[in-house]
Design an enzyme around this catalytic site. Structure first.
Site, mmCIF file in Angstrom:
data_model
loop_
_atom_site.group_PDB
_atom_site.id
_atom_site.type_symbol
_atom_site.label_atom_id
_atom_site.label_comp_id
_atom_site.label_asym_id
_atom_site.label_seq_id
_atom_site.Cartn_x
_atom_site.Cartn_y
_atom_site.Cartn_z
ATOM 1 N N LYS A 1 0.844 -1.205 0.000
ATOM 2 C CA LYS A 1 0.000 0.000 0.000
ATOM 3 C C LYS A 1 0.876 1.251 0.000
ATOM 4 O O LYS A 1 2.084 1.159 0.265
ATOM 5 C CB LYS A 1 -0.909 -0.020 1.233
ATOM 6 C CG LYS A 1 -0.160 -0.023 2.559
ATOM 7 C CD LYS A 1 -1.077 -0.382 3.723
ATOM 8 C CE LYS A 1 -0.328 -0.334 5.047
ATOM 9 N NZ LYS A 1 -1.116 -0.926 6.140
ATOM 10 N N ARG B 1 0.794 -10.869 6.935
ATOM 11 C CA ARG B 1 0.836 -9.680 6.079
ATOM 12 C C ARG B 1 2.102 -8.887 6.391
ATOM 13 O O ARG B 1 2.180 -8.197 7.392
ATOM 14 C CB ARG B 1 -0.404 -8.804 6.320
ATOM 15 C CG ARG B 1 -1.717 -9.535 6.116
ATOM 16 C CD ARG B 1 -2.910 -8.612 6.270
ATOM 17 N NE ARG B 1 -2.983 -7.946 7.541
ATOM 18 C CZ ARG B 1 -3.566 -8.433 8.638
ATOM 19 N NH1 ARG B 1 -4.171 -9.616 8.608
ATOM 20 N NH2 ARG B 1 -3.574 -7.741 9.758
ATOM 21 N N TYR C 1 15.898 30.455 7.356
ATOM 22 C CA TYR C 1 14.740 31.170 7.912
ATOM 23 C C TYR C 1 14.822 31.266 9.434
ATOM 24 O O TYR C 1 15.163 30.279 10.106
ATOM 25 C CB TYR C 1 13.447 30.438 7.560
ATOM 26 C CG TYR C 1 13.108 30.454 6.086
ATOM 27 C CD1 TYR C 1 12.820 31.652 5.433
ATOM 28 C CD2 TYR C 1 13.073 29.272 5.354
ATOM 29 C CE1 TYR C 1 12.492 31.659 4.075
ATOM 30 C CE2 TYR C 1 12.752 29.274 4.006
ATOM 31 C CZ TYR C 1 12.466 30.471 3.373
ATOM 32 O OH TYR C 1 12.148 30.475 2.044
ATOM 33 N N HIS D 1 -6.276 -6.933 12.873
ATOM 34 C CA HIS D 1 -5.008 -6.186 12.821
ATOM 35 C C HIS D 1 -4.575 -5.820 14.227
ATOM 36 O O HIS D 1 -5.377 -5.322 15.013
ATOM 37 C CB HIS D 1 -5.226 -4.923 11.969
ATOM 38 C CG HIS D 1 -3.969 -4.166 11.674
ATOM 39 N ND1 HIS D 1 -2.838 -4.762 11.166
ATOM 40 C CD2 HIS D 1 -3.660 -2.852 11.808
ATOM 41 C CE1 HIS D 1 -1.894 -3.840 10.999
ATOM 42 N NE2 HIS D 1 -2.369 -2.680 11.390
ATOM 43 N N ARG E 1 -11.131 0.261 14.258
ATOM 44 C CA ARG E 1 -10.949 0.956 12.981
ATOM 45 C C ARG E 1 -12.011 0.463 12.005
ATOM 46 O O ARG E 1 -12.974 1.160 11.730
ATOM 47 C CB ARG E 1 -9.522 0.708 12.482
ATOM 48 C CG ARG E 1 -9.137 1.539 11.295
ATOM 49 C CD ARG E 1 -7.650 1.524 11.013
ATOM 50 N NE ARG E 1 -7.140 0.217 10.553
ATOM 51 C CZ ARG E 1 -5.873 0.010 10.186
ATOM 52 N NH1 ARG E 1 -4.991 1.004 10.225
ATOM 53 N NH2 ARG E 1 -5.464 -1.168 9.781
ATOM 54 N N CYS F 1 14.573 24.222 4.386
ATOM 55 C CA CYS F 1 13.600 24.962 3.565
ATOM 56 C C CYS F 1 12.799 23.964 2.725
ATOM 57 O O CYS F 1 13.015 22.763 2.806
ATOM 58 C CB CYS F 1 14.324 25.928 2.635
ATOM 59 S SG CYS F 1 15.540 26.967 3.463
ATOM 60 N N MET F 2 11.910 24.486 1.894
ATOM 61 C CA MET F 2 11.104 23.596 1.064
ATOM 62 C C MET F 2 11.975 22.813 0.075
ATOM 63 O O MET F 2 11.722 21.632 -0.177
ATOM 64 C CB MET F 2 10.040 24.400 0.315
ATOM 65 C CG MET F 2 9.017 23.520 -0.387
ATOM 66 S SD MET F 2 7.797 24.451 -1.320
ATOM 67 C CE MET F 2 6.878 25.253 -0.034
ATOM 68 N N ASP F 3 12.998 23.487 -0.459
ATOM 69 C CA ASP F 3 13.763 22.872 -1.549
ATOM 70 C C ASP F 3 15.260 22.790 -1.315
ATOM 71 O O ASP F 3 15.983 22.297 -2.177
ATOM 72 C CB ASP F 3 13.555 23.672 -2.845
ATOM 73 C CG ASP F 3 12.139 24.142 -2.995
ATOM 74 O OD1 ASP F 3 11.250 23.278 -2.989
ATOM 75 O OD2 ASP F 3 11.917 25.362 -3.081
HETATM 76 C C1 LIG Z 1 -0.447 -1.749 6.891
HETATM 77 C C2 LIG Z 1 -1.035 -2.986 7.366
HETATM 78 C C3 LIG Z 1 -0.244 -4.130 7.545
HETATM 79 C C4 LIG Z 1 1.259 -4.117 7.457
HETATM 80 O O1 LIG Z 1 1.793 -3.640 8.682
HETATM 81 P P1 LIG Z 1 3.368 -3.522 8.902
HETATM 82 O O2 LIG Z 1 3.515 -3.049 10.291
HETATM 83 O O3 LIG Z 1 3.847 -2.521 7.913
HETATM 84 O O4 LIG Z 1 3.931 -4.867 8.643
HETATM 85 C C5 LIG Z 1 -0.887 -5.310 7.845
HETATM 86 N N1 LIG Z 1 -2.222 -5.350 7.990
HETATM 87 C C6 LIG Z 1 -3.016 -4.273 7.863
HETATM 88 C C7 LIG Z 1 -4.485 -4.396 8.045
HETATM 89 C C8 LIG Z 1 -2.448 -3.044 7.565
HETATM 90 O O5 LIG Z 1 -3.231 -1.968 7.444
#
Ligand SMILES: *Cc1c(COP(=O)(O)O)cnc(C)c1O
Length: 393
Positions: free
Chosen positions: A38, A221, A266, A165, A135, A313-315
């Protein structure tokens, strides 16, 4: 291949493979892996990372349908799961491309069922279970089990998996994660009693992969660890050795001598107390380089630390190169990565600036081309400004 003269992020795809193999050693035989790519592969570029991971994974997890489609458009054929909520207006596309949605309400399931029937097909879904993140997800109680049974009974719906999760698997104390795991496993039993079988049971993020083997179940995951970043300082690095994947390289644009009393950047937050040599680096928070490193961070030039002077700075920003010989326009600078015996990791940037390691890599900007390396050779690049991939893999 274009040569980048301002800034680029080398992405070491061999390290991606190394990290995946390293994690796989912790898994029981038969436990499969979803590669979490992601947010454009945590800022590394999802497609090359996914391609490097492909021999090792069951499939991929992303946050949005657009991210899933990008993988598919670049030739990824393994299953892709969307971890968040997919809007109803996207179900037609989702089902057409066989993307797996997270499902946890009857309305979601009913709309998916209707669309699947319209397309004369079935949609494979993963139930989302809320065991402590608050969530998304159904509740792990009798009502939840009833809901799962009603969802299973819908035409055109195939429950392929169920996930929860962990909110606190990256802490030293695993009690909270263990409670979540117990709730998950209890719910699996409740489902079984209702006649709902879950082929792919999955709970574990990187921290749980590394430190909670009881939670591995059928599938894990893997996110942050793929990218060679330890989930937190409380997770031990010893058992699962990881190699950083992303670097950040730039080049000096200008060097000048400052007199005592001169202020830098700045707000004039840094004042030279004596004569000094100062180099300008053409990178800033507009590139995603954390502004909270102002006056705190450092870079490597000729293998030596050069501290950041004043505000980023920004850049652009300025560093102290007093006593470092041979610095001028085009001298290479390492903002993240290794030079000789010195290394700056994203964990260092987090510590120095007080940021968050996941956010630092995800936040690397579109002005920074990613340059992919395999066997020490450049095999491609992603230039976000053109929004085009060149020659990779
Ligand atoms: C982002 C995410 C993960 C991965 O988590 P990590 O800590 O980056 O390994 C796994 N499951 C869900 C639901 C997530 O949102």
């Amino acid at each position: 291949m274009k040569s980048y003269t301002r800034v680029y992020a080398p992405i070491d795809l061999d390290a991606v493979v190394y990290n995946m193999k390293s994690m796989k050693q912790k898994l029981a035989p038969g436990t499969e892996v979803l590669g979490v790519v992601k947010a454009d592969g945590y800022g590394h570029g999802a497609v090359p990372v996914a391609k490097a991971l492909d021999p090792f994974v069951k499939g991929y997890a992303v946050a949005t349908i657009q991210e899933a489609r990008i993988l598919q458009k670049h030739g990824i054929v393994k299953p892709v799961l969307i971890l968040g909520v997919t809007h109803k207006s996207e179900y037609e596309e989702l089902i057409r491309h066989k993307i797996r949605p997270a499902v946890f309400t009857y309305n979601q399931a009913l709309s998916l069922s209707e669309e699947a029937c319209r397309q004369n097909t079935a949609v494979r879904i993963h139930l989302a279970l809320d065991t402590g993140m608050s969530r998304i997800g159904m509740q792990p109680d009798a009502e939840g089990a009833c809901l799962a049974a009603r969802i299973q009974a819908l035409k055109g719906i195939e429950i392929e998996g169920m996930f929860t999760h962990f909110a606190r698997a990256d802490e030293l104390d695993k009690a909270a994660a263990m409670r979540q795991l117990e709730q998950y496993l209890e719910f699996v039993k409740l489902l079984k009693a209702q006649g709902v079988e879950i082929p792919w049971k999955h709970c574990s993020n990187s921290a749980a992969i590394m430190e909670l083997p009881q939670a591995h179940l059928d599938l894990v995951r893997a996110g942050i660890s793929i990218y060679g970043i330890c989930p937190s300082d409380e997770v031990s690095q010893e058992q699962v050795p990881l190699k950083p994947v992303m670097g950040l390289k730039s080049f000096v644009t200008y060097v000048k001598t400052l007199k005592a009393g001169a202020q830098v950047s700045y707000g004039g937050t840094f004042t030279a107390t004596e004569q000094m040599q100062v180099a300008t680096i053409p990178v800033g928070y507009g590139d995603g380089y954390p502004r909270n490193l102002s006056g705190k961070g450092y870079v490597l030039i000729h293998g030596r630390k050069a501290r950041i002077l004043g505000r980023i700075c920004m850049d652009q920003f300025m560093v102290d190169v007093t006593g470092i010989p041979g610095v001028g326009p085009d001298t290479p600078v390492t903002l993240m990565g290794r030079e000789d015996d010195e290394e700056i990791t994203v964990e260092d940037l987090e510590r120095l600036g007080g940021g968050f390691r996941y956010e630092i890599v995800c936040g690397l900007g579109k002005r920074v081309p990613r340059v992919y390396l395999q066997n020490g050779k450049v095999t491609g690049a992603k230039d976000y400004f053109d929004d085009r991939y060149e020659d990779f893999l």
